[in-house]
Design a protein around this motif. Sequence first.
Motif, mmCIF file in Angstrom:
data_model
loop_
_atom_site.group_PDB
_atom_site.id
_atom_site.type_symbol
_atom_site.label_atom_id
_atom_site.label_comp_id
_atom_site.label_asym_id
_atom_site.label_seq_id
_atom_site.Cartn_x
_atom_site.Cartn_y
_atom_site.Cartn_z
ATOM 1 N N THR A 130 -24.305 -32.167 -82.299
ATOM 2 C CA THR A 130 -25.093 -31.543 -81.236
ATOM 3 C C THR A 130 -26.405 -31.000 -81.794
ATOM 4 O O THR A 130 -27.488 -31.251 -81.252
ATOM 5 C CB THR A 130 -24.284 -30.393 -80.593
ATOM 6 N N GLU A 131 -26.289 -30.327 -82.921
ATOM 7 C CA GLU A 131 -27.478 -29.712 -83.510
ATOM 8 C C GLU A 131 -28.514 -30.771 -83.860
ATOM 9 O O GLU A 131 -29.692 -30.645 -83.536
ATOM 10 C CB GLU A 131 -27.068 -28.930 -84.767
ATOM 11 N N GLY A 132 -28.009 -31.830 -84.467
ATOM 12 C CA GLY A 132 -28.923 -32.898 -84.877
ATOM 13 C C GLY A 132 -29.587 -33.557 -83.689
ATOM 14 O O GLY A 132 -30.797 -33.836 -83.708
ATOM 15 N N ILE A 133 -28.797 -33.809 -82.652
ATOM 16 C CA ILE A 133 -29.351 -34.508 -81.497
ATOM 17 C C ILE A 133 -30.402 -33.635 -80.803
ATOM 18 O O ILE A 133 -31.478 -34.116 -80.434
ATOM 19 C CB ILE A 133 -28.214 -34.907 -80.512
ATOM 20 N N ILE A 134 -30.098 -32.347 -80.721
ATOM 21 C CA ILE A 134 -31.053 -31.450 -80.057
ATOM 22 C C ILE A 134 -32.353 -31.380 -80.855
ATOM 23 O O ILE A 134 -33.460 -31.434 -80.311
ATOM 24 C CB ILE A 134 -30.434 -30.038 -79.876
ATOM 25 N N LYS A 135 -32.181 -31.316 -82.200
ATOM 26 C CA LYS A 135 -33.341 -31.160 -83.076
ATOM 27 C C LYS A 135 -34.319 -32.340 -82.935
ATOM 28 O O LYS A 135 -35.533 -32.173 -83.000
ATOM 29 C CB LYS A 135 -32.854 -31.042 -84.519
ATOM 30 N N TYR A 136 -33.729 -33.544 -82.781
ATOM 31 C CA TYR A 136 -34.637 -34.693 -82.677
ATOM 32 C C TYR A 136 -34.792 -35.124 -81.242
ATOM 33 O O TYR A 136 -34.402 -36.159 -80.850
ATOM 34 C CB TYR A 136 -34.135 -35.826 -83.577
#
Lengths: 1094, 227
Positions: free
Chosen positions: B221-227
């Motif tokens: 989730t964190e990664g997807i939100i970040k990019y």
Amino acid sequence: MRTKFSGILTLLLAFVVQLTFAQEKTISGTISDENSLPLPGVNVIIKGTSTGTQSDFDGNYSVNASVGQTIVYSYLGYTTQEQAVTAGTSNISFSMAPDAEALSEVVVTGYGGRTKSKKALGYAVSTIEAEAIENKPESDVIRSLNGKVAGVQIVGTGGATGSGTNFIIRSKSSINGNNQPLFVVDGVPFDASTNQQTGFGGGNTVTSSRFLDLDPNNIESVQILKGLSAAVLYGQQGRNGVVLIKTKTGSSKDLNKKFEVTLSQSVYVTKISALAEYQNDYGQGANNAPNAGFVGNWGGRFDAGLDIAHPYAGLGDAESNPFPQFVDVEIPYSAAPNNVSDFFRTGIGSSTSINVAGSGDGGSRYNMNFGYTTEDGYIPNNGLTRYNFGIGGSAKLSNKFTFNGTANYSNLRVNTPPIAANNAANSLSIFTRLLFIPRNVDLGNLPFENPSDGSSVYYRADQENPYWLLKNAGTEQKVSRFYGSYNVSYDVSDFIRLNYRFGLDTYNEVQDFKVNRGAVTTNYITGYLRSTSATNLIHDHNFNAGFNNIKISEKLTFSTSLGFNARRDSYEQFGISSTDQITFGFFNHKNFLNGGDLDAVRGSSLSFEQEQNILGIYNETSLDYDNFLFLTLSGRNDWASTLEQQNRSLFYPGVSLYFVATSLDGIGSNSGGLGYLKFRAAYGTSARFPSPYSTRDVLLLQQNGFIDSDGPIVTNSVDSERFNTDLKPELQREFEVGSDAEFFNRRLVIEATVYKRFIEDQIIQNPGRPVNPSTGFTSIADNIAKSEIQGVELGLNFVPIKAGDFTWSIRNNFSAYENTVTDTGDIEEPILFAGFIGLGNYAVEGKPLGVIIGSYAARIDSNNATEENPFGIGVEGTLLINPTDGKVIVSDNDLGLGDEIVGDPNPDWNATSIHTFEYRGLSLSAQIEYQHGGDIYSQTASQFYRRGVTTVNTDNREGSFVLPGVLADPTTGTPLTDGSGNQIPNTIQISANDVYFINLVDPVGQGIYDASHFRLREISLGYTLPEKFLEKTPFGKVSFSFSGQNLYVRTFNIPQAFNIDPEALSSGVGNGQGLEFQTGPTSKRYSFSVKATF
Amino acid sequence: MKNIFKYTFLTLMLTAFIGCETGDLDLLNDPNNLTEESADPNFILNDVQITFRNIFSGYNGPSQTITRMTNQFGAYSGPVNDGTLSFEWSQSYQMFTNIDNLQAIHESSEDGIANLLGVAQIFEAFSYILLVDYLGDVPYDEANQPEEFPNPKVTLGATVYAKQLELLDEAIPNLQSGSTINPSTDLYFGEFDKDKWIAVANTLKLRVYNNLRLTQPAQATEGIIKY
């Protein structure tokens, strides 16, 4: 006191000599042979001088000699006699005795040129004299040796003239390395490679082997050293056996005349060995209905009075058909009985050879040779032309120097239409379907070229018309070669000789492969021209110091020879491969639009070079105790340039011991006719160094890794075969024991040898040992495998009748070997080294080398049942039949089973029997051979079954067949059972078409045959004119001979009507065995020749 | 006699002359091929580009048949057998060796070849991602070191995945480093454009996070939100 005595003796001697000089007188006499007939040409020499004469045609001579001198009478084949001249002598006449020993051969051991009597050897050597080679209808000297030597396998890669010859001595010691023997011609190495430019799909079998450059008529003798102990001194290349060839150019044989010219001329014809017995009852089609587009002959009887479409009716409509006149044309459905045989021809060959030999005063000798051979093969546009020139000579100088040398030039040109392994992808070959063209297609009377663009026209779109290929495609090989030797020796004393020999062998070999545009096979469609030019060079230096016959004590004699050898081999090839021919019919690279070094057929660059140097030091020391016990120690150390410094040196020793039992008191010529008995035992070792450039990393360059719209993309990448810095030479060891015995004045001669060879640390290379691919590499050259070869060689020469002028002599030889791969390291998968994946020769641990692995018709044998295979499904047993269609169940396609061993190409044994009948000048000889066992995969046989062209499967075509077997689940192979649990025999009837065309011959295992066969290799009839007929002519000797080669082959397990000669190898010169992929039947030859000496 | 000396002398001369060449045992370097020192990094990258294409289409063949994107002819043993993926497997690791060579060239040359290396690293990451997607645990830590690890052991798929995120995070700065040496051939975009390759790297990261959503939902989730 002793010195004083000898001093007085010398003085006395000098006085006597002085005295006798004064008494010169004329001695005359008549020399006759053992039958009291005059013997002309006997050398009569005063011992210790160069004065002498020869006896005339009536055997008379006269010579001036002094009392006290000795006259030496010598004649080839007779015991040399000495007669002292005394005061009372004026006439010396006697009969010369034939020399039984003259028949015992002399063998050269090592490069040093040291000769030994064959009787003084601890190992087996086979010698073939000129008579067995010269004036035969065969341009390839090695093929002439076929069957004559025990333990040697000679197999042609095809029947076309000039095609390669695979030559293996005592089986193969390397799985995927070179196993061809070392050739030594007149004492120096001679390259015998076959420089195949492509694999078998690209037609490598027509590439000639470089021993084709030798003129068989210029060969004085061939000796074959088979074992390692015999070959130690020849260095690592000798491990595969050594073929020592003595040419007439390099001859030093005694001449009976001072000057002799020998002229021989032969004319010969070459024919296809045998065609199948074709049937003329059924034609093209399937299920008893004619169809003009099919290959198979399952189309019903000719005598039904049907019509069939013209073969070219289906090539298009009136617009697109290159021959609109055939559109919708129907022709009678009838046989064209000679449609296959008309394709071939009777090739005519001739060979001319002139040899001039002379001797001068003081032991000098010169020879000149010229040879011209032209041969047309049985296939049109196949033939060769060869010129050979050679000069040689030797001179003994009074100051103890001896010089001799040879210089030879040969020029060879071979033309062959394209012939390739038929079932390989994209192979271009006249034999693709030639031997089984439909019985009704009258191929020879059909056009084959499209009149508008010259392209191939055939009734099938998937291959070229064979006649089109004959005219528009082919290979040409041109070789010019120079080889020679230069030898100087210096006799330091009677016992010490220094010798230096330089050998040079260089050739340029140009190979062209030409195809006009208009072919249909991939890679050749737009026209194709591949040219390669290769230069091979061998420099060989050999320095040798020999100490001979040094008496240590009364009974012990010692000889030793120490030598240094440096050999350099280099091979450099340039090539260009062009496609997109511009003008039809013109072959020059400028007439092609695209060209480059990368060849699509070869799959790699045409240009490359390689060089290797090997330095060796060797020694051979022999001890002879009282002429009955002999011990020879030998050893050689090689340093090779193909390995890193720490691994490049290898020492390999040998020892042989033998004793001559008949030299002992009490065993001799009186006991039961035993004339000679020798027991020998030898241990020998040799080395194998890897091919160059295996130890350093390389980066591959590919010119066109990908072609995009801007052109080719160049790539660099690491080679998937990893370099191996630690690669070591392999050591081969061999034990050999044997016995030679002669009985009844050589009327019975027995030679027996058994050997066992161990090959350890065997190098597996190109491809090497598979490595775990996650290392980034897939294979590595490595020393991993082990194998063992054992065998027996027997020779039995027997003279059953010798009565008056009539002699019947028999030479028999027998050989058998077993070659077992004992260890393949950590490689679990079978190692493929020849043929295709799933139809090739493999190395499998615990199995004979070269077993054929492939798919098979599933069978069941409860004896083979295991836990994983509860029914015992495998290669052996009762056939499993598919209950839905009544056909066999194939291991891979139906059951998903892996391939299994379906054949072993190694024969159980081979035997040859050569019978010679001689009566006065007449001689008749026949060579018959038998091979027992040894499997062959015969694509030709499979195709004959499948296509139904022969008389073998014409029965019951209209009826039905039931394949014998039991029904089984066609996806698992589980046998079906009836209510009471019994297996159900197959009762499903299927048509002949279904039996043969689609199913039964599909699996590889179904194409494997036991190749046991009988062969009539040669019959020759010779007649030598009696010398008295020639008295008033300039001729010294005139002989005529008729010879026929490869006249009859009888196979026992391949239907005889197929007439398949199992002596075929379609994988090219290399390690393949028992693979026949339709590269052309063998040939049959007849010759007539005349030989005359002046 | 004079002649003999002449001949002997000639012989010796000849020996000496040819002997030098004949006696040379240092003929170990293959004259027919380049060595790694003479490699052109552009040509290596070309190989990587082509090899990746072959790997990718190699995976696609049986995958499309099995998932019925294309018709499956014959039995199941047709599209998938013992040998399926062995080509992709061996080609991937061979490609990694070539990429290691690019890395070495980058490190040893003065200006570096950051753009070329960046592109290659993206291919390496993509290939490892595919290996893990298809096979799970695959050799990583011990891969491509034939001397030390002739039989590399596998590394946990999750670890390999995490390493690829790190590798992509190396690739992006390499492409952003401002190196003026561009790949001579870009078979994917026609003309080399570092922004497009950075976009590829980010897309791949997105793919990785997306695939991690079930095992490591937080990181995904964190990664997807970040990019």
